[in-house]
Structure formats: structure tokens, C-alpha cells
Design a protein around this motif. Sequence first.
Motif, PDB file in Angstrom:
ATOM      1  N   PRO A 131       0.825  -1.213   0.000  1.00 40.47           N
ATOM      2  CA  PRO A 131       0.000   0.000   0.000  1.00 40.47           C
ATOM      3  C   PRO A 131       0.859   1.263   0.000  1.00 40.47           C
ATOM      4  N   MET A 132       0.702   2.091  -1.031  1.00 39.57           N
ATOM      5  CA  MET A 132       1.448   3.350  -1.141  1.00 39.57           C
ATOM      6  C   MET A 132       0.537   4.435  -1.693  1.00 39.57           C
ATOM      7  N   THR A 133       0.992   5.662  -1.554  1.00 41.22           N
ATOM      8  CA  THR A 133       0.260   6.785  -2.123  1.00 41.22           C
ATOM      9  C   THR A 133       0.423   6.777  -3.640  1.00 41.22           C
ATOM     10  N   ALA A 134      -0.432   7.541  -4.326  1.00 38.26           N
ATOM     11  CA  ALA A 134      -0.372   7.615  -5.789  1.00 38.26           C
ATOM     12  C   ALA A 134       0.987   8.131  -6.259  1.00 38.26           C
ATOM     13  N   GLU A 135       1.534   9.117  -5.540  1.00 36.78           N
ATOM     14  CA  GLU A 135       2.844   9.665  -5.908  1.00 36.78           C
ATOM     15  C   GLU A 135       3.931   8.596  -5.800  1.00 36.78           C
ATOM     16  N   GLY A 136       3.868   7.804  -4.746  1.00 38.63           N
ATOM     17  CA  GLY A 136       4.831   6.725  -4.570  1.00 38.63           C
ATOM     18  C   GLY A 136       4.765   5.703  -5.689  1.00 38.63           C
ATOM     19  N   TRP A 137       3.546   5.370  -6.103  1.00 42.49           N
ATOM     20  CA  TRP A 137       3.381   4.402  -7.184  1.00 42.49           C
ATOM     21  C   TRP A 137       3.935   4.940  -8.499  1.00 42.49           C
ATOM     22  N   MET A 138       3.762   6.217  -8.755  1.00 50.71           N
ATOM     23  CA  MET A 138       4.290   6.793  -9.990  1.00 50.71           C
ATOM     24  C   MET A 138       5.821   6.749  -9.996  1.00 50.71           C
ATOM     25  N   ILE A 139       6.431   7.045  -8.856  1.00 53.68           N
ATOM     26  CA  ILE A 139       7.891   6.997  -8.766  1.00 53.68           C
ATOM     27  C   ILE A 139       8.383   5.563  -8.978  1.00 53.68           C
ATOM     28  N   LEU A 140       7.745   4.608  -8.296  1.00 48.67           N
ATOM     29  CA  LEU A 140       8.153   3.211  -8.427  1.00 48.67           C
ATOM     30  C   LEU A 140       7.954   2.715  -9.857  1.00 48.67           C
TER      31      LEU A 140
END
Length: 201
Positions: A131-140
Amino acid sequence: MAGRKINPFLKLALELGPILLFFVLFGRLKDQTFRIAGGEYSGFIVTTAVFVVLIIATTGILWRLTGRLSRMQLMTLVLVVVMGGLSVWLNDERFIKMKPTFLYLAFGAILGFGLLRGKSYLSAVMEEVVPMTAEGWMILTRRMTAFFFALAVANEAVWRLMSTEAWVNFKTFGLTAALFLFILSQGRLFETYAAEPVEKD
């Protein structure tokens, strides 16, 4: 439709079993030549034929046990059958060696297409696990896209410039280790962008 849960060790064995058996069988057959139906086939080609059958069988077992297959599993199955089948049919080991290249290029292209649309397709398949924030998912997703393209380049370099034995070792252990180390290296990202737990009433 949600898939049925199975023992995670059984799932891991079904997914990694064919790869490990490919490595073991190649080690036993690499110096041998087989005459089959009037043609001569190297131990590598015979091992590839067995690998294709194993992938079909284990994927079928996974489908029977869980009731579903992920897109990644289906893509892997199709590429193994097509590229492995071409290697056996044409008696040319280059096709199966190119399979990881096409697989990683496809993964990178799919994730890259999502990025161009401002979406993280990675989160769609991994959000429940990490579970991560939307910003985290975009970076990953950006990092994973670059990583997949790098793996494709690495596979091309190894099979074109090194021996078949070196490529088998790279495919069995190198690619697996690279993925494992990549995930470990993202620990700070997972912590920084961890999603807040949803409180239940």
C-alpha cells in the motif's frame, strides 16, 4: 473474478520449478547431442523442449488451483511457447535466449504506456501487497520501467557476447537476483510513501 488462495510455497514452487529444472537438466545434457527424427539436437535444445512442456504444465496447474492467471503469467507462457517452440522447431537456440528480452521489453512498454497516460499500471497489480500513495506508485513505476528496459539490454548483451552456459547461469540466477536486489533497494521509497491505514468503524 477473484482467484482462490493456495499455499504460497506451492505457488513459488510452480513458478520457479521449471526454471530450476531447466538449469539442472542443461547441466546434465549440455555436452550431449541427440538424434531425433533424423535430426541432430544439442542438449540445450532438448532442455528447451522440456522447459516448454514444464511451463505449460505448471501454468495449467496454477490455473486449476487458483481459478485465474495474471497477465504476467499469461505473457510469460505465450512467449515461452512461441520462442521456445521456434528454437526447437528450427533447431536454433537464439529464439529462447531472446525470450527474456521480449518479456522485459513488453513489461517496460506496458508500464511506460501507463506513465504517458498519467497512470501507474503497477499499482493495479501490487497495491494490495504494497500500500502506497499515488505519488509513490508513480515513482516506483518510473523506476521499474527503466529497470525492465535495463534487464532487456543486459540479456541481449549476455546471450550475444557470452557462452550458452553463461547465459543459462545469468537467466537462472542473475535475473532473479537483480529483481530481488531492485525490490530491496526500494525500501526507503516504500517507507516514505506508505499509505495511511484505512480505519474501520
